[in-house]
Enzyme design. Structure first.
Site, PDB file in Angstrom:
ATOM      1  N   HIS A 128      -3.724  -1.275  -6.914  1.00  0.00           N
ATOM      2  CA  HIS A 128      -5.142  -1.609  -6.803  1.00  0.00           C
ATOM      3  C   HIS A 128      -6.040  -0.380  -6.799  1.00  0.00           C
ATOM      4  CE1 HIS A 128      -4.066  -5.764  -4.798  1.00  0.00           C
ATOM      5  NE2 HIS A 128      -3.583  -5.629  -6.012  1.00  0.00           N
ATOM      6  N   ASP A 171      -0.383  -2.692  -4.473  1.00  0.00           N
ATOM      7  CA  ASP A 171      -1.635  -2.750  -3.702  1.00  0.00           C
ATOM      8  C   ASP A 171      -2.289  -1.372  -3.782  1.00  0.00           C
ATOM      9  OD1 ASP A 171      -3.648  -3.297  -1.613  1.00  0.00           O
ATOM     10  OD2 ASP A 171      -2.424  -5.027  -1.119  1.00  0.00           O
ATOM     11  N   ASP A 172      -3.149  -1.030  -2.795  1.00  0.00           N
ATOM     12  CA  ASP A 172      -3.825   0.263  -2.877  1.00  0.00           C
ATOM     13  C   ASP A 172      -2.822   1.410  -2.957  1.00  0.00           C
ATOM     14  OD1 ASP A 172      -6.312  -0.965  -2.633  1.00  0.00           O
ATOM     15  OD2 ASP A 172      -6.326  -0.795  -0.453  1.00  0.00           O
ATOM     16  N   ARG A 200     -12.396   3.001  -5.542  1.00  0.00           N
ATOM     17  CA  ARG A 200     -13.092   1.909  -4.829  1.00  0.00           C
ATOM     18  C   ARG A 200     -13.473   2.334  -3.420  1.00  0.00           C
ATOM     19  NH1 ARG A 200     -10.281  -3.951  -3.623  1.00  0.00           N
ATOM     20  NH2 ARG A 200      -8.455  -2.638  -3.277  1.00  0.00           N
ATOM     21  N   ASP A 218       0.838  -1.210   0.000  1.00  0.00           N
ATOM     22  CA  ASP A 218       0.000   0.000   0.000  1.00  0.00           C
ATOM     23  C   ASP A 218       0.873   1.261   0.000  1.00  0.00           C
ATOM     24  OD1 ASP A 218      -1.828  -1.999   0.632  1.00  0.00           O
ATOM     25  OD2 ASP A 218      -2.757  -0.897   2.280  1.00  0.00           O
ATOM     26  N   LYS A 248     -14.614  -0.018  -0.166  1.00  0.00           N
ATOM     27  CA  LYS A 248     -14.873  -1.401   0.264  1.00  0.00           C
ATOM     28  C   LYS A 248     -15.127  -1.427   1.759  1.00  0.00           C
ATOM     29  CE  LYS A 248      -9.882  -2.350   0.164  1.00  0.00           C
ATOM     30  NZ  LYS A 248      -8.774  -3.297   0.126  1.00  0.00           N
TER      31      LYS A 248
END
Ligand SMILES: *[C@@H]1O[C@H](CO)[C@@H](O)[C@H](O)[C@H]1NC(C)=O
Ligand SMILES: *[C@@H]1O[C@H](CO)[C@@H](O)[C@H](O)[C@H]1NC(C)=O
Ligand SMILES: *[C@@H]1O[C@H](CO)[C@@H](O)[C@H](O)[C@H]1NC(C)=O
Length: 362
Positions: free
Chosen positions: A222, A200-201, A253, A180, A255
């Site tokens: 991501h 990742d994010d 996103r 991340d 989540k």
């Protein structure tokens, strides 16, 4: 007999010593304890011994200027590698880097498996400005941001591109994993004009109010994410604008954990973002984490998610879905104005348990 005047003199010179406008230089861990008494610090380049972190707990108003690169000895331990705390701090990297030694740790399994990895690599608990710093090859997540007063992170580079390649331990997967860029659990944070290349994010907001993410570029990971949202947290007043998102799984996103309760995500504004080469979902709002588009929970109320001018423009690859929204019953509320969103390519995704999106159809 001690006169009142001499007592006052002793007190004020004591205050001067501990709060001094002195200058200090850090060239090894041995220098840290004394240097942090000064409010002007030069951080020279050196290698921090394996299994230890560099931790700067600074006096209010301190300026730290980097004068070389910092690397860390290789050892499997928890980290973090670098920690900075204090109020009203200015940290200027002058373009110098922190090298986390990722290739030593990477095994394609990130922070949930394989070797223990120093994680996060960079823990920022200060207020003020943190600028012009380069971070390469983080073992796991890069920046954890948990300030208690306004913080600006600007002109940063996160380069984990080397982790895109498999290595002898990663079984054919990208060697870097869970890297991340920024994990934010804090109020009043602006992250701007930074370049992030990771696995990742790019950004993950776990909780907080008044968070701005603007003018950044996110490559390979991501996407820009709120969540994953757990129980009893609020995320509100988020502005995501003018970012460029290239070859990520998602562009944007939200989540939330299906098991979460008592949480709120509200007042999120997107504008002027550009995304290309998106591999899975252009927009994904999903209340079923850790599943993707599974059975959604109802314990996180999401409202006021808007796309304002200038238009956010997202292009997904064929096989990807443009927009998927998976809400628990009555958990997404109000009217969301998406009139400044354009998504092209791929196919339409499902919109479940919500009909409040206005100004957009796919
Ligand atoms: C840690 O290991 C990596 C990769 O194996 C290597 O590139 C790096 O130089 C090592 N770092 C130190 C400080 O020895
Ligand atoms: C929404 O968030 C923005 C940015 O933080 C803030 O300026 C605005 O006041 C918020 N709106 C509401 C209704 O809270
Ligand atoms: C959505 O925003 C657009 C442009 O800002 C505006 O013209 C439109 O009236 C808004 N729609 C709703 C339903 O508020």
């Amino acid at each position: 007999m001690i006169s009142l005047a001499s007592v006052a003199l002793v007190i004020s010179s004591g205050a001067l010593l501990s709060n001094a406008a002195c200058s200090a230089t850090i060239s090894s861990l041995d220098d840290v304890a004394n240097a942090v008494k000064c409010t002007s610090i030069t951080l020279n380049g050196f290698t921090v011994p394996a299994g230890q972190g560099l931790s700067l707990s600074l006096a209010s108003g301190t300026t730290v200027t980097m004068n070389g690169d910092i690397s860390f000895g290789n050892k499997s331990w928890d980290g973090p590698l670098f920690t900075i705390s204090g109020t009203g701090i200015t940290f200027n990297g002058n373009g110098h880097k922190f090298d986390g030694g990722g290739p030593f740790y990477w095994d394609g399994q990130g922070i949930n498996g394989g070797t223990t990895k120093p994680d996060p690599m960079m823990k920022v608990k200060m207020s003020g400005t943190f600028e012009n710093v380069k971070v390469v090859n983080s073992p796991g997540r890069v920046f954890s941001v948990g300030n208690s007063a306004p913080l600006l992170l600007t002109g940063l580079t996160i380069d984990n591109s080397q982790g895109d390649q498999p290595n002898s331990k990663s079984g054919g997967q990208a060697a870097g994993h869970n890297t991340d860029g920024f994990d934010v659990s804090a109020n009043d944070v602006t992250i701007q004009n930074s370049n992030i290349h990771n696995q990742d994010d790019c950004l993950a907001i776990n909780k907080g109010t008044n968070i701005v993410f603007k003018g950044n570029s996110c490559t390979g990971g991501h996407g820009i994410s709120i969540g994953s949202i757990d129980s009893s947290v609020t995320v509100s007043g988020v502005v995501i604008s003018g970012n460029t998102i290239t070859n990520n799984d998602q562009a944007l996103r939200i989540k939330t954990k299906s098991s979460a309760s008592g949480s709120t995500v509200k007042n999120v504004t997107y504008s002027g973002n550009t995304a290309t080469g998106i591999r899975k979902f252009g927009i994904l709002i999903d209340e079923s984490y850790p599943s993707t588009l599974g059975t959604p929970g109802t314990g996180v109320i999401i409202s006021d998610i808007n796309f304002v001018s200038p238009t956010t423009s997202i292009s997904v690859v064929s096989g990807a879905e443009r927009v998927a929204v998976n809400c628990g019953k009555n958990a997404c509320t109000g009217t969301w104005n998406w009139s400044n969103l354009k998504v092209s390519g791929g196919s339409a995704g499902p919109i479940t348990n919500f009909n409040g999106i206005s100004g957009f159809s796919q």
